[in-house]
Motif scaffolding. Structure first.
Motif, PDB file in Angstrom:
ATOM      1  N   ALA A  61       8.365  -6.147  -7.274  1.00 56.34           N
ATOM      2  CA  ALA A  61       7.311  -6.259  -6.566  1.00 56.34           C
ATOM      3  C   ALA A  61       6.019  -5.851  -7.478  1.00 56.34           C
ATOM      4  CB  ALA A  61       7.123  -5.503  -5.190  1.00 56.34           C
ATOM      5  N   THR A 121      -2.223  -5.334  -4.502  1.00 59.25           N
ATOM      6  CA  THR A 121      -1.254  -5.279  -5.409  1.00 59.25           C
ATOM      7  C   THR A 121      -0.906  -3.810  -5.784  1.00 59.25           C
ATOM      8  OG1 THR A 121      -2.462  -5.126  -7.481  1.00 59.25           O
ATOM      9  CG2 THR A 121      -1.908  -7.426  -6.806  1.00 59.25           C
ATOM     10  N   ASP A 123      -0.528  -1.642  -3.228  1.00 60.91           N
ATOM     11  CA  ASP A 123       0.356  -1.139  -2.264  1.00 60.91           C
ATOM     12  C   ASP A 123       1.778  -1.959  -2.484  1.00 60.91           C
ATOM     13  OD1 ASP A 123      -1.252  -0.073   0.416  1.00 60.91           O
ATOM     14  OD2 ASP A 123      -2.658  -1.559  -0.780  1.00 60.91           O
ATOM     15  N   LEU A 124       2.027  -3.295  -3.085  1.00 60.75           N
ATOM     16  CA  LEU A 124       3.064  -3.775  -3.345  1.00 60.75           C
ATOM     17  C   LEU A 124       3.762  -3.028  -4.381  1.00 60.75           C
ATOM     18  CD1 LEU A 124       2.029  -7.504  -3.367  1.00 60.75           C
ATOM     19  CD2 LEU A 124       3.211  -6.046  -1.514  1.00 60.75           C
ATOM     20  N   ASN A 125       3.095  -2.432  -5.482  1.00 62.60           N
ATOM     21  CA  ASN A 125       3.542  -1.792  -6.660  1.00 62.60           C
ATOM     22  C   ASN A 125       4.156  -0.192  -5.928  1.00 62.60           C
ATOM     23  OD1 ASN A 125       3.011  -3.534  -8.465  1.00 62.60           O
ATOM     24  ND2 ASN A 125       1.022  -2.490  -9.066  1.00 62.60           N
ATOM     25  N   LEU A 150       8.741 -10.718  -5.504  1.00 59.67           N
ATOM     26  CA  LEU A 150       8.119 -11.296  -4.151  1.00 59.67           C
ATOM     27  C   LEU A 150       7.240 -12.744  -4.628  1.00 59.67           C
ATOM     28  CD1 LEU A 150       6.503  -7.989  -2.910  1.00 59.67           C
ATOM     29  CD2 LEU A 150       8.256  -9.425  -1.925  1.00 59.67           C
ATOM     30  N   TYR A 193       2.375  -4.181   5.909  1.00 62.69           N
ATOM     31  CA  TYR A 193       3.350  -4.696   4.836  1.00 62.69           C
ATOM     32  C   TYR A 193       4.816  -4.806   5.288  1.00 62.69           C
ATOM     33  CZ  TYR A 193      -0.664  -4.362   1.552  1.00 62.69           C
ATOM     34  OH  TYR A 193      -1.733  -4.453   0.997  1.00 62.69           O
ATOM     35  N   THR A 197       6.686  -8.288   4.501  1.00 68.09           N
ATOM     36  CA  THR A 197       7.757  -8.308   3.528  1.00 68.09           C
ATOM     37  C   THR A 197       9.192  -8.030   4.236  1.00 68.09           C
ATOM     38  OG1 THR A 197       7.419  -5.828   3.232  1.00 68.09           O
ATOM     39  CG2 THR A 197       6.192  -7.551   1.873  1.00 68.09           C
TER      40      THR A 197
END
Length: 247
Positions: A61, A121, A123-125, A150, A193, A197
């Motif tokens: 991610a 990004t 938050d995804l990291n 993702l 999230y 996801t």
């Protein structure tokens, strides 16, 4: 995660005259008859890709953060450009000459300082780091983390405008950066999230890890002095109004 179209159609106002139609298919391709639309609208959807770039393995991610210039960034940008181009071409067939289309996209600045600022990004990291933590503990397979990518990309406004400019079907009537609505609490963000996801993660790792993963995520989110302060959020929302050129 699935879409409940039955509930959606039942919730439409009953006293207005209009036609509602649900079509199965990918919106990156043509769905409606040629020159059948006066107006098209797409909100918070075009960051989804048709597929995650296969060249971006071993990143999970963590697509990019701060300085976006790396191989993974290039692969995702290339896929985003291809998919957005397909979407614009498909809508150009469906819109009549002079028809309008409004796009609303989450975007990011070309650079932000990850030590003091964040975007979507980030938050995804953080979520990716939680998967790595679980792999280190032996809860999930490290090889599965390495192959988890993702399928979405958050462009900069400049990247978005370049792709639209390169498509000769439209004139840009309006291009504006809007204020990003900020999520008020870490609990809301974690829930957001998870909804976005959960299906992707469950399909890849198994649904049994979801509760523990987002428990770890919530704790790490709450512990970050940068991410808990919403004034540090540099995520953008870009509004684009396009007019179909004469065809």
């Amino acid at each position: 995660m699935t879409n409940d179209f039955n509930t959606l159609f039942r919730s439409l106002p009953k006293n207005n005259y209009y036609h509602a139609l649900g079509l199965p298919g990918d919106f990156h391709g043509r769905l409606l008859p040629k020159s059948s639309l006066h107006f098209a609208y797409c909100s918070w959807s075009l960051h989804w890709l048709t597929e995650a770039p296969t060249t971006a393995l071993n990143k999970g991610a963590a697509m990019y953060s701060g300085n976006r210039k790396d191989q993974v960034y290039d692969a995702y940008l290339c896929q985003f450009g291809k998919d957005l181009g397909s979407f614009l071409d498909a809508r150009a067939q469906e819109l009549m000459s002079g028809g309008l289309m409004t796009l609303l996209l989450p975007t990011v600045p070309s650079f932000w300082d990850p030590q003091t600022e964040y975007t979507l990004t980030s938050d995804l990291n953080l979520l990716a780091s939680c998967l790595v933590d679980m792999a280190i503990k032996g809860i999930i397979d490290e090889a599965k983390v390495d192959t988890f990518n993702l399928p979405y990309y958050f462009a900069t406004p400049e990247e978005l405008k370049t792709i639209i400019d390169n498509n000769n079907n439209y004139s840009i009537e309006r291009f504006e950066i809007l204020k990003n609505p900020r999520m008020p609490s870490v609990n809301v963000r974690a829930a957001f999230y998870r909804v976005v996801t959960e299906k992707l993660i469950g399909d890849h790792f198994g649904s049994e890890i979801i509760d523990e993963l987002f428990d770890i995520y919530l704790k790490k989110l709450a512990a970050s002095s940068v991410l808990v302060n919403t004034s540090n959020d540099k995520t953008l929302v870009t509004l684009v109004v396009l007019k179909r050129k004469a065809n």
